[in-house]
Write a protein that holds these residues in place. Structure first.
Motif, PDB file in Angstrom:
ATOM      1  N   GLN A  72       0.798  -1.227  -0.041  1.00 58.31           N
ATOM      2  CA  GLN A  72      -0.102   0.096   0.067  1.00 58.31           C
ATOM      3  C   GLN A  72       1.014   1.039   0.054  1.00 58.31           C
ATOM      4  OE1 GLN A  72      -2.881   0.173   3.154  1.00 58.31           O
ATOM      5  NE2 GLN A  72      -4.577   0.630   1.382  1.00 58.31           N
ATOM      6  N   ASN A  73       2.018   1.208   0.754  1.00 58.85           N
ATOM      7  CA  ASN A  73       3.046   2.217   0.557  1.00 58.85           C
ATOM      8  C   ASN A  73       3.143   2.629  -0.934  1.00 58.85           C
ATOM      9  OD1 ASN A  73       6.158   3.375   1.472  1.00 58.85           O
ATOM     10  ND2 ASN A  73       4.311   3.709   2.938  1.00 58.85           N
ATOM     11  N   TYR A  74       3.558   1.610  -1.757  1.00 55.46           N
ATOM     12  CA  TYR A  74       4.145   1.660  -2.996  1.00 55.46           C
ATOM     13  C   TYR A  74       2.812   2.362  -3.858  1.00 55.46           C
ATOM     14  CZ  TYR A  74       5.250   0.738  -7.652  1.00 55.46           C
ATOM     15  OH  TYR A  74       5.616   0.989  -9.106  1.00 55.46           O
ATOM     16  N   THR A  75       1.629   1.629  -3.659  1.00 60.96           N
ATOM     17  CA  THR A  75       0.515   2.052  -4.528  1.00 60.96           C
ATOM     18  C   THR A  75      -0.087   3.526  -4.227  1.00 60.96           C
ATOM     19  OG1 THR A  75      -1.391   1.018  -3.243  1.00 60.96           O
ATOM     20  CG2 THR A  75      -0.479  -0.183  -5.114  1.00 60.96           C
ATOM     21  N   ASN A  76      -0.084   3.826  -2.720  1.00 63.09           N
ATOM     22  CA  ASN A  76      -0.175   5.330  -2.258  1.00 63.09           C
ATOM     23  C   ASN A  76       0.396   6.343  -3.229  1.00 63.09           C
ATOM     24  OD1 ASN A  76      -2.417   4.539  -0.671  1.00 63.09           O
ATOM     25  ND2 ASN A  76      -1.323   4.936   1.131  1.00 63.09           N
ATOM     26  N   ALA A  77       1.923   5.895  -3.159  1.00 61.47           N
ATOM     27  CA  ALA A  77       2.669   6.887  -3.917  1.00 61.47           C
ATOM     28  C   ALA A  77       2.488   7.001  -5.367  1.00 61.47           C
ATOM     29  CB  ALA A  77       4.340   6.390  -3.663  1.00 61.47           C
ATOM     30  N   VAL A  78       1.968   5.834  -5.986  1.00 61.07           N
ATOM     31  CA  VAL A  78       1.750   6.144  -7.432  1.00 61.07           C
ATOM     32  C   VAL A  78       0.382   6.892  -7.437  1.00 61.07           C
ATOM     33  CG1 VAL A  78       0.816   4.693  -9.533  1.00 61.07           C
ATOM     34  CG2 VAL A  78       3.018   3.729  -7.817  1.00 61.07           C
ATOM     35  N   GLU A 138       9.075  12.944  -4.445  1.00 55.35           N
ATOM     36  CA  GLU A 138       7.879  13.998  -4.704  1.00 55.35           C
ATOM     37  C   GLU A 138       6.713  13.288  -3.868  1.00 55.35           C
ATOM     38  OE1 GLU A 138       7.421  15.150  -8.735  1.00 55.35           O
ATOM     39  OE2 GLU A 138       9.355  14.570  -9.194  1.00 55.35           O
ATOM     40  N   CYS A 139       6.646  11.806  -3.512  1.00 64.50           N
ATOM     41  CA  CYS A 139       5.469  11.344  -3.001  1.00 64.50           C
ATOM     42  C   CYS A 139       5.498  10.480  -1.788  1.00 64.50           C
ATOM     43  CB  CYS A 139       4.821  10.500  -4.088  1.00 64.50           C
ATOM     44  SG  CYS A 139       3.954  11.593  -5.320  1.00 64.50           S
ATOM     45  N   GLY A 140       6.567  10.727  -1.114  1.00 64.34           N
ATOM     46  CA  GLY A 140       6.933  10.135   0.273  1.00 64.34           C
ATOM     47  C   GLY A 140       6.876   8.746   0.056  1.00 64.34           C
ATOM     48  N   TYR A 141       7.538   8.102  -0.887  1.00 61.04           N
ATOM     49  CA  TYR A 141       7.592   6.685  -0.814  1.00 61.04           C
ATOM     50  C   TYR A 141       8.810   6.254  -0.357  1.00 61.04           C
ATOM     51  CZ  TYR A 141       8.465   1.955  -2.671  1.00 61.04           C
ATOM     52  OH  TYR A 141       8.827   0.454  -2.615  1.00 61.04           O
ATOM     53  N   THR A 142       8.740   5.756   0.629  1.00 58.07           N
ATOM     54  CA  THR A 142       9.802   5.302   1.794  1.00 58.07           C
ATOM     55  C   THR A 142      10.616   3.821   1.403  1.00 58.07           C
ATOM     56  OG1 THR A 142       8.480   4.204   3.422  1.00 58.07           O
ATOM     57  CG2 THR A 142       8.880   6.493   3.704  1.00 58.07           C
ATOM     58  N   GLY A 143      10.133   3.382   0.356  1.00 55.96           N
ATOM     59  CA  GLY A 143      10.536   1.876  -0.003  1.00 55.96           C
ATOM     60  C   GLY A 143      11.919   1.965  -0.410  1.00 55.96           C
TER      61      GLY A 143
HETATM   62  C1  LIG Z   1       5.077   5.078   3.565  1.00 54.58           C
HETATM   63  O1  LIG Z   1       5.366   4.630   4.910  1.00 54.58           O
HETATM   64  C2  LIG Z   1       5.979   5.591   5.577  1.00 54.58           C
HETATM   65  C3  LIG Z   1       6.416   5.080   6.948  1.00 54.58           C
HETATM   66  O2  LIG Z   1       5.229   4.525   7.357  1.00 54.58           O
HETATM   67  C4  LIG Z   1       5.149   6.722   5.819  1.00 54.58           C
HETATM   68  O3  LIG Z   1       5.839   7.984   6.576  1.00 54.58           O
HETATM   69  C5  LIG Z   1       4.882   7.307   4.366  1.00 54.58           C
HETATM   70  O4  LIG Z   1       3.925   8.495   4.473  1.00 54.58           O
HETATM   71  C6  LIG Z   1       4.374   6.147   3.496  1.00 54.58           C
HETATM   72  N1  LIG Z   1       3.902   6.831   2.117  1.00 54.58           N
HETATM   73  C7  LIG Z   1       3.032   6.634   1.454  1.00 54.58           C
HETATM   74  C8  LIG Z   1       3.030   7.394   0.115  1.00 54.58           C
HETATM   75  O5  LIG Z   1       1.979   5.922   1.851  1.00 54.58           O
END
Ligand SMILES: *[C@@H]1O[C@H](CO)[C@@H](O)[C@H](O)[C@H]1NC(C)=O
Ligand SMILES: *[C@@H]1O[C@H](CO)[C@@H](O)[C@H](O)[C@H]1NC(C)=O
Ligand SMILES: *[C@@H]1O[C@H](CO)[C@@H](O)[C@H](O)[C@H]1NC(C)=O
Ligand SMILES: *[C@@H]1O[C@H](CO)[C@@H](O)[C@H](O)[C@H]1NC(C)=O
Ligand SMILES: *[C@@H]1O[C@H](CO)[C@@H](O)[C@H](O)[C@H]1NC(C)=O
Ligand SMILES: *[C@@H]1O[C@H](CO)[C@@H](O)[C@H](O)[C@H]1NC(C)=O
Ligand SMILES: *[C@@H]1O[C@H](CO)[C@@H](O)[C@H](O)[C@H]1NC(C)=O
Ligand SMILES: *[C@@H]1O[C@H](CO)[C@@H](O)[C@H](O)[C@H]1NC(C)=O
Ligand SMILES: *[C@@H]1O[C@H](CO)[C@@H](O)[C@H](O)[C@H]1NC(C)=O
Ligand SMILES: *[C@@H]1O[C@H](CO)[C@@H](O)[C@H](O)[C@H]1NC(C)=O
Ligand SMILES: [Cu+2]
Length: 394
Positions: A72-78, A138-143
């Protein structure tokens, strides 16, 4: 120093909760592990000239090995990239509305000089990397994490396409849930897909063909293309690739394609039976004359639909990046089997199928991505750990 197995051991305790059993990719994974070991020797011999090491390289991991949170972290960033405003000049490309479209447009505009060409592999490597940087910056992807932080969320994922080839629709990546890459399109009557210009191997209509109403990308709107549509009978008409053409994202996931051209056997055959770059990249991209897709074309036509089935506009389906991660990984595995001879191997001309006839491509040629990145020479992306790139696959 040889590659220490202790360092990597924790990676293999990661597991997925899904009941779906992916097909074994043991042979390809073994080649990948052998290659990584060779890369470690290469590094130990002092060949990495910059600040990148195998210890601080970002790790791209397989979708099936990500936790739900990581997916979800990935798809949220997309989704974030699809919501940010475009940087592309609107007077030149009025259809480019978002940062996602900035990437899509570059692929559309350059299609005839980045496929079946000398720069096919390097251009797409740079394209995926630059997209990964946009997700991160640009999108907070922390991966994007180094090996030493691998317990943190994953790096840019890829899909080992052969692992889902037998039954893609039942795999977690296409199940349409919150932690998938969205499911198939809804069923919409359509004819077979004339995927190759030679009219060979018309792909039988699958269970989809219509809009996607499930998962993270449900109700997504594609803004550009198609330039060479494959669902023409559904009223999708070709477009010049610059004008605004909003329509729903459609898929027609095809096991007919994946079981024939995207299997573990196809992957290992490609890797082990093509020792020169010309035959490797040609086999990977398929032979249209023979009606062969190769693992590259097969990954695209396993997704299918609009714009996934259009060679110009295929990055408009977010599955594009996971497939091309695997294509890049496959090249990386191939290079790592014999780094001294393969890392800088290049072959081919600068026009698709050498039509119109053109000169051979060289390592000095530049790769351009418009507003997305500065131009870069091919030689600077031939390695993923020398020069500006710094990532590996696990
Ligand atoms: C991804 O996870 C990190 C750590 O939980 C969070 O700070 C970040 O906002 C997340 N990014 C997205 C796009 O969900
Ligand atoms: C996790 O990655 C390893 C190495 O690529 C692979 O062998 C394994 O099949 C993956 N697991 C899943 C569930 O995909
Ligand atoms: C399939 O193609 C035939 C012949 O071109 C056409 O008559 C028919 O309407 C098409 N079917 C669909 C579902 O588009
Ligand atoms: C998605 O589209 C469907 C069909 O048009 C509609 O019923 C649904 O409300 C839409 N969902 C969202 C979240 O926009
Ligand atoms: C693309 O098509 C649109 C709409 O038909 C048209 O307005 C525009 O001039 C075309 N652009 C180019 C570069 O051909
Ligand atoms: C791809 O793999 C399938 C199933 O393993 C096999 O039947 C087919 O012959 C292979 N195709 C090529 C071109 O190697
Ligand atoms: C495709 O196969 C044909 C027939 O074997 C061969 O002549 C041609 O060179 C091949 N094309 C490519 C791009 O490999
Ligand atoms: C272009 O590359 C081909 C294949 O590697 C080679 O046979 C040919 O001589 C090259 N052409 C020129 C002009 O260097
Ligand atoms: C499209 O490609 C051409 C070269 O084929 C290039 O000159 C032009 O700048 C590109 N357009 C954009 C907006 O990047
Ligand atoms: C390291 O080597 C690569 C590949 O030859 C080259 O592109 C890059 O510029 C070099 N980097 C440094 C810092 O010398
Ligand atoms: Cu492409």
């Amino acid at each position: 120093m040889r590659f220490s197995s202790v360092v990597w051991a924790p990676l293999f305790v990661l597991s997925t909760v899904a009941a779906y059993t992916p097909a074994s990719t043991a042979n390809t994974d073994q080649l990948a592990a052998d290659g990584l070991s060779n890369l470690a020797t290469w590094a130990a011999d002092g060949n990495l000239n910059g600040s990148c090491t195998l210890e601080n390289a970002a790790v791209r991991r397989e979708w099936g090995n990500l936790t739900n949170t990581e997916r979800q972290n990935y798809t949220n960033a997309v989704l974030c990239l699809m919501a940010l405003p475009a940087k592309t000049d609107a007077t030149l490309v009025p259809g480019a509305k978002t940062r996602y479209d900035d990437f899509l447009y570059q692929h559309i505009n350059q299609t005839l000089t980045i496929h079946q060409t000398a720069n096919f592999l390097s251009w797409h490597r740079w394209f995926v990397y630059t997209y990964e940087q946009a997700l991160r910056n640009e999108c907070g992807y922390t991966g994007y994490q180094p090996v030493s932080l691998v317990s943190q969320p994953c790096a840019m994922p890829y899909l080992t396409t052969p692992s889902t080839a037998a039954d893609p629709l039942d795999s977690p990546i296409f199940d349409g849930g919150d932690y998938s890459m969205s499911g198939n399109g809804v069923y919409e009557a359509h004819n077979c897909t004339e995927a190759l210009p030679t009219d060979l191997n018309c792909i039988p209509a699958g269970q989809g063909g219509g809009c996607i109403y499930s998962g993270p990308f449900k109700n997504s709107t594609v803004h550009l293309g198609p330039v060479d549509a494959t669902l023409a009978e559904s009223g999708i008409v070709d477009n010049n690739g610059t004008s605004y053409n909003p329509r729903c994202l459609k898929r027609d996931v095809s096991s007919w394609v994946s079981t024939r051209w995207s299997t573990e056997e196809n992957s290992t055959t490609l890797l082990t039976e093509n020792s020169d770059i010309a035959s490797f990249q040609d086999t990977m991209q398929g032979n249209f004359t023979l009606g062969e897709y190769g693992v590259h074309g097969a990954g695209h036509f396993t997704i299918g639909g609009d714009p996934g089935g259009d060679i110009y506009t295929s990055p408009g389906d977010p599955m594009f990046w996971l497939h091309h991660g695997q294509i890049d990984r496959t090249w990386w595995i191939w290079q790592n089997q014999d780094i001294a001879n393969r890392q800088n191997a290049i072959s081919g001309t600068i026009t698709m199928f050498n039509s119109p006839a053109s000169r051979n491509g060289t390592l000095e040629d530049m790769l351009y991505l418009g507003v997305n990145a500065d131009g870069i020479a091919i030689k600077d992306v031939m390695s993923t750990v020398e020069g500006p790139l710094c990532y590996i696959y696990m």
